[in-house]
Each structure stands twice: as C-alpha cells, then as structure tokens.
Design an enzyme around this catalytic site. Sequence first.
Site, PDB file in Angstrom:
ATOM      1  N   ASP A 104    -144.370 -20.650  63.910  1.00 20.02           N
ATOM      2  CA  ASP A 104    -144.116 -21.540  62.781  1.00 20.02           C
ATOM      3  C   ASP A 104    -143.460 -20.815  61.604  1.00 20.02           C
ATOM      4  O   ASP A 104    -143.023 -21.468  60.656  1.00 20.02           O
ATOM      5  CB  ASP A 104    -145.431 -22.169  62.287  1.00 20.02           C
ATOM      6  CG  ASP A 104    -146.055 -23.088  63.319  1.00 20.02           C
ATOM      7  OD1 ASP A 104    -145.288 -23.750  64.048  1.00 20.02           O
ATOM      8  OD2 ASP A 104    -147.290 -23.137  63.406  1.00 20.02           O
ATOM      9  N   ASP A 147    -146.707 -28.834  62.272  1.00 14.97           N
ATOM     10  CA  ASP A 147    -146.839 -28.322  63.633  1.00 14.97           C
ATOM     11  C   ASP A 147    -148.023 -29.057  64.261  1.00 14.97           C
ATOM     12  O   ASP A 147    -148.870 -29.600  63.541  1.00 14.97           O
ATOM     13  CB  ASP A 147    -147.090 -26.816  63.579  1.00 14.97           C
ATOM     14  CG  ASP A 147    -147.491 -26.260  64.928  1.00 14.97           C
ATOM     15  OD1 ASP A 147    -146.760 -26.498  65.909  1.00 14.97           O
ATOM     16  OD2 ASP A 147    -148.544 -25.599  65.000  1.00 14.97           O
ATOM     17  N   CYS A 194    -146.446 -17.224  20.234  1.00 12.40           N
ATOM     18  CA  CYS A 194    -145.708 -18.465  20.464  1.00 12.40           C
ATOM     19  C   CYS A 194    -144.618 -18.218  21.506  1.00 12.40           C
ATOM     20  O   CYS A 194    -144.420 -17.090  21.978  1.00 12.40           O
ATOM     21  CB  CYS A 194    -145.095 -18.992  19.171  1.00 12.40           C
ATOM     22  SG  CYS A 194    -143.896 -17.863  18.422  1.00 12.40           S
ATOM     23  N   CYS A 243    -141.979 -15.543  21.017  1.00  9.81           N
ATOM     24  CA  CYS A 243    -142.431 -14.185  21.361  1.00  9.81           C
ATOM     25  C   CYS A 243    -142.177 -13.902  22.842  1.00  9.81           C
ATOM     26  O   CYS A 243    -141.758 -12.803  23.216  1.00  9.81           O
ATOM     27  CB  CYS A 243    -143.918 -14.027  21.058  1.00  9.81           C
ATOM     28  SG  CYS A 243    -144.371 -14.179  19.342  1.00  9.81           S
ATOM     29  N   CYS A 282    -155.882  21.072  44.104  1.00 13.52           N
ATOM     30  CA  CYS A 282    -156.588  19.806  44.334  1.00 13.52           C
ATOM     31  C   CYS A 282    -156.452  18.893  43.113  1.00 13.52           C
ATOM     32  O   CYS A 282    -156.180  17.698  43.245  1.00 13.52           O
ATOM     33  CB  CYS A 282    -158.062  20.063  44.611  1.00 13.52           C
ATOM     34  SG  CYS A 282    -158.384  20.978  46.134  1.00 13.52           S
ATOM     35  N   ASP A 316    -149.346 -22.880  61.452  1.00  9.32           N
ATOM     36  CA  ASP A 316    -150.342 -21.808  61.481  1.00  9.32           C
ATOM     37  C   ASP A 316    -149.964 -20.633  62.363  1.00  9.32           C
ATOM     38  O   ASP A 316    -150.598 -19.583  62.279  1.00  9.32           O
ATOM     39  CB  ASP A 316    -151.676 -22.369  61.964  1.00  9.32           C
ATOM     40  CG  ASP A 316    -151.685 -22.621  63.466  1.00  9.32           C
ATOM     41  OD1 ASP A 316    -150.665 -23.138  63.983  1.00  9.32           O
ATOM     42  OD2 ASP A 316    -152.687 -22.307  64.122  1.00  9.32           O
ATOM     43  N   CYS A 348    -159.807  23.589  43.738  1.00 10.15           N
ATOM     44  CA  CYS A 348    -158.858  24.482  43.073  1.00 10.15           C
ATOM     45  C   CYS A 348    -157.858  23.653  42.257  1.00 10.15           C
ATOM     46  O   CYS A 348    -157.898  22.423  42.273  1.00 10.15           O
ATOM     47  CB  CYS A 348    -158.112  25.340  44.094  1.00 10.15           C
ATOM     48  SG  CYS A 348    -157.097  24.373  45.225  1.00 10.15           S
TER      49      CYS A 348
END
Length: 802
Positions: A686, A495, A16, A19, A86, A682, A83
């Site tokens: 802009d 624009d 709820c 919580c 690594c 775009d 090894c």
Amino acid sequence: MSPERHARFRLEGMTCASCVLRVERLLLAQPGVVRAVVNLSTETADVTWQAPATPAGLAAALARAGYPARETVVVLGVEGMTCAACTGRVERVLRGQPGVKEAVANLALRRATVTLFEGGAEAEALAAAVSKAGYAAAPLEAAAAHDPAAEQRRLARETGVAAALTLPVFVVEMGGHLVPAFHHWLMGVVPMQALWLAQFLLVTLVLAGPGRRFFFKGIPALLRGSPDMNALVAMGTGAAWAYSTVVTFAPALVPAPSRAVYFEAAAVIVVLILLGRFLEARARGQAGAAIARLVGMQPKAARLEDGTEVPVASLVPGMRVQIRPGERVPVDAVVVSGASAVDEAMLTGEPVPVAKGAGDAVTGGTVNGTGALIVEVRAVGAATVLARIVALVEEAQGTKLPVQAVVDRVTLWFVPVVMGIAALAFAGWMIAGQGVAAALVAGVSVLIIACPCAMGLATPVSILVGTGRAAELGVLFRRGEALQRLSEVRVVAFDKTGTLTAGRPVVTDLVGEDLLAEAAAVEAGSEHPLAGAVLAEAAARGIVLPGAEGFEAVPGLGARAHVGGRLVAVGSARMFAEVPGDLAVEGARLAAAGKGLLYVGDGTVARGLIAVADPVKPSALAALGALRGMGLRLAMVTGDNAVTAGAIAARLGMDDVQAGVLPEGKGAAVRAMGAGVAFVGDGINDAPALAAAEVGLAMGTGTDVAIEAGDVVLMAGDPLAVVDAVRVSRATMRNIRQNLTWAFGYNAALIPVAAGMLVPFGGPQLSPMLAAGAMALSSVFVLGNALRLRAVPGVRAGEGRA
C-alpha cells in the site's frame, strides 16, 4: 555537501504574528539554513540547517534580534571514563545531539555537563547516546527549565500589583464622571494639582514596574525597524503618560482647552493587557495539555526483576522489569512471564484492555491490569512508541498550514500600517481643530486596539489543540499540512485486506457431515494459507486431532493423508471425481459471496466443504456509513480477485471497486481518481498508494513502511479511526476559519472606530481603556475558541467520549 540537521529553539520575546515572520526571515537569512518554521503558540522555532550554520550561531543571531533562545543545563553521571581521550569522545558525542550548545565532561567527577537549547534533545536521549558510545550514562539533575505554571504565577502577580496601583487612579479620575457629586466633594478636599501629582507617582510605578516589559521589548524592536505588539503598547501608554506629565508639570505648554491628564488610561491599559496575557498563558497551558499528558504517562522509576528500583532512564535493552497490577509499563518491552490485561487506550484509543501473555509486546505508558508481569526491555528513550508519538504530535503542531500564508502576508505589514493609521488619526483630529487631547485619544486608541496577537494565534493554537485531541483518539498527524488537506478530500479509497478486513482467514461455514477433525488432521501438514484457518477453528472448538499418516500435497489442488485408517482429501472441487449436486449448489453460493472453499472427501467423492473467508472488521460498515454521511465517496483498491472484492464492496456499499491491482499499480489507480483523494492502507504493497494520495492514512497495526509512507497514522487499526481523523480535521479547519474571521474582522471593524472615523456621523469613539480591554479579550477569544476542539467527540464504539 554536509548533511542536513535539525534544531528546535524555544524563544522568548515573541508576542504576535509579526514576530513570527521576523524570526523566520532572520533564520532563513543565516548561511546554511535550509528551512525555518516558527510557531507562536508553542513559542518554538524549528530549523533545518547544514554547515556552516551551528545551533550556537543561530541562537546568537536570534538573541541579537531580541528573541533569545531559552537554555537549560543537564548533568549526566557517566561511568567508564578513564582518560582524557574518553572525556573527549563523550564531549563529541554530546555536541552532536540536537540543540546542544556546549558539553564538558569531567573525569574526576564522572560527570558531563551539557548546555542545550530548550526544545533540543531530552536528558534521557543524551544519556542514551553516551551509553551507545560505550559509557554508561544517566541524568543526574537538570537546571530549572521554562515553567508555564511559573509564567502564569508571574503574570498574575504583575497584574495584581498593577491593578492595586491603578485602582486609586481609576477611582479618582473615573469616579467623578460616574458620580458628579463625588467629583465636587473631591475637588473641595484635595487640590487638582495634588491629585495629578499622586496619579503621576502611581502610574509611573505601574509603567516602571509591571509595565516595563512592554518598553524593554517594544522600544528595542522599534529602534531596529521591526515594531511588534509590545511597541504599540509602549508607544500608546508612553504617549498618554508623557502628555499627562507635561500637563502636570508644564501646563503652560498645553492650550487651556486640552489641559487634561490621561494617567488612568496608561495604567488601565497595562492592567488589561497583563490580564489578557495571563489568560492567554492559562489557555496555552490547556491547549498543550494533550502533549503534557502523553509525556506524563511514562513512569520515572522501574522495578527490576530482583526488586531493585531504578530510574527509567537507566534501563537498557535486555534488562528484565517487574510490572505489578495497576502500574504503568515503564518502557517498550516483551512479556517473559505472567499474564494480564493491559489498558492501551492512551495508544490506540480503544477502551477495552488487551490480554497479554508470554511473547506479547507491551508499550511504555500503558497500564497493567490485575496480573503481574515480568517483561524484557526492548526499546528505551526516543526509540519507544510513546516517545515517537510525542515527537510526531510535536512535529505536526510545529508546522504551518497553507492557510497561514495569507496571514503571514498581512501580518508582515500590520504593525507599520497601524502606526501609520494612528499618526493619520492624530493629524486628522489636529487639523479638524479638536485639540491635542482629542487627537491623543484617537492615536493612542488605534495603537492599543490593534491586535496582531489574535491573527498570529488563530492558526497555530487550533493546530495545537486539534492534533492533541486527535492523538487522544489514537490518530497521529505526522505532517501538519495533512490536517488541512484531509478536510478537503472528496474521496476515501481503502485497501481491503488488513484495512477493511481482519487480514487473516477464518472458517465461516461447515457444510455436510462433521469433517472438521479429519480435515484439520490433514491440514496440519499443509502450508497453505487456508490451512491455518481450519486448524484454528478446530483448536477453538477443543477438538483433539486424530493422527494422520502418508501426508501428500497435490500442487494446485490440495492435500491428502490417511486418517483413522482411511484416505481423506482436502482441496478444490477439481480434486474430486464427483461433487454431489446439493453440495455443488451450496459451494457456488458461498463462492459468489467471495469465500474460499475447501471440499472434504475420500479422494473420489466430496462429502462436505469448509468455507473460509477474511472477515470484515466489525466496525467497517459503521465507519463507511459515517464517511458517506459526511458527503464522501468511497472506493476500494485491492489486489484481491474481482469476485471476493466485489462481494465485500457490495456488502459495505462502496461506490467504486478496483480489484486485481498489483502493488505498483495502486499508486497509479489512486492518481487516476483525480485530486482530493485520501487512501487508507496497512501493508507494504500500500506504500505507493499512500504516497500518491492527497492524504495517506496508515493503519498503525500495519508495517513500518506503510506508517512511514502515510501522512496520518491510525494507531488502533480501526476503520472508525478514519472517521475520527476526518472529523478532527474538519473541526480544526472550521475552528481556524472562525479564528481568522474574528481576528481580521475585529481589527478591520474596530481600528476605524478607535480612530474616530464614525464621530462625524454621530457614531462612537473608543477610549484607550476600552481599546485595551477589547485588544486583550480578542486574543483570549481566539484561544478560548480553539480550546473547544478538546470536546470533538470520538466515534469509536463503546467509548462514550465527548
């Protein structure tokens, strides 16, 4: 200061809104936590943190508070480890990924086992990080993660068991009220004490079996001083069961008028609330279906150029992959050979397939048409467009809207207040001399009917469905709060170039004798922006260009060259000594319409002209008309000249035009419009306006800078997508208001009724069973109402979606 990092936890135990508040306060109290956002509908906690906090430490704090984070195990096959150094490096790389709790690399097995919190890095992302570190890695297997379908099956099973055990109790107890003859017959066959003992046994099995979830979660929460909905149910059913048990086994402790059992109430409450949880789980699964569909769009396997089939997770940039007709594109790539039409509706919402050939980009998850393609992989894992879309939608779904602040303040005190009202109801009925039984009914009814779940789900589930529907329409809300702000805007500013227009000039008019071939031959040597339009028009008409010699550019005027043995000049009117009157009149008319003019002649006299313009997108007029119909004012803010901008604005019916605005001035122009302004653009120029606006809507076909600056991304680059965005935003906020009205109104209206406040005035009082049914249905109502957002129609031409 250490850098900020992010982790997402999928939590158990949240039921709820209280919580949600409790988890947020807990996380924010941890040292190093910068921000925490908890979402009830997705059961996630998004945490931004820095040292000394760690994912493991945060998870431990959550577990102590009763909200354990779900964990999963991913096994990676790792090649190249030779090894211990690594293995150490692989482990360090993995531990640095989001949500990873522990990572162990095994040199002998060539494997790495990663324990991480659900909601953290995906297996493919882990493998990609290891591969980037120099060790080829791919997911091998994963431990069973949280399965919503399994949760639904579990709830259905528990509801069925509880109902089967409850049915005899309900029939025995309530059958007598409905059919008095049945009651008399039953009393003559089975003693009352025996019936009570049977009810005790069956109801105890219900509470100890399917109903134990409420006690296991509710009682600890109550003891921690942070009661939730589970605590209310546990107290209500426990009180009914305990009182009935006392009546059954120690009747002398209860006054004779109050000797009645309420076993059936305790059992039916559990059945109804489990049924409500089951319906909630189903609705939540449907609410998150949009994300599931997006995730499911990426194939699991790919076919290499040589025909070998490999897991998509093993692909790396540079590999070449076959895509047969009808197959989904596995990852982002570029076409190397072949031609086809690709259905990109999942990406842009556009129903018409897009032609693809060598050099064209294709996106993972899109569907190939009838042609075969060979593509070269460019991006994998989290770097793909589809992964970024899913991440954007999930991020938006996990955020809180400003309207949620009111709900948060109420739900923080909701459960304690309900417990107080229940205690007052019990005490009031006792003081009124109505007896323990009547007081118990009132108190239990109050505890059971209160529904913090509906308040907690009211906002996030609508966001979940609304942003998912928007994604299906090609509209991505990068920030959840933009969903609310967009519904409140009063002005939409655009624009011009690339937003309302195509962003590339085309030939619109040819005046005079046919000079296109000669003009194109001259322009073949020019770098002027309008030259490309002339060449494109000649190519579209299939014109074979004659040879041009002695090309010469005339700065500020145009260009000239010898074509077919004679001089041909192309440029402005000032390049010619004479422009015939009728040609000058026609040129003036075209210029007034905002078109660029290229006169063509022999260097002295102009014999014709070519008009070039950046055409308005076909859907722009319809889009602006739809926005105007929504009561929005329309404005244009462009760097183009006043004549061109004015001509296009007049054609589209714009309310306000600001032309000749430099990039740095666009942000100031938007701010000068006041509050409630959305800006659509775009380009890089802009970005300031997108950031300055109340809501920035970036065309997805534009630059990455514009997309990053925007709050909403319109994947198709279609002005009609702005209408979709506003429509989804308004529908979602309307849906949230409906949910909140119901959630608050339900509790405000029915809690007093459950307490029996209307009884002295001849009104009704709800029984605990009816209270349980009402509570269960309240959450289902909120979820069902939110699911209606899946039907918000798109306006894209030709879609026909509803």
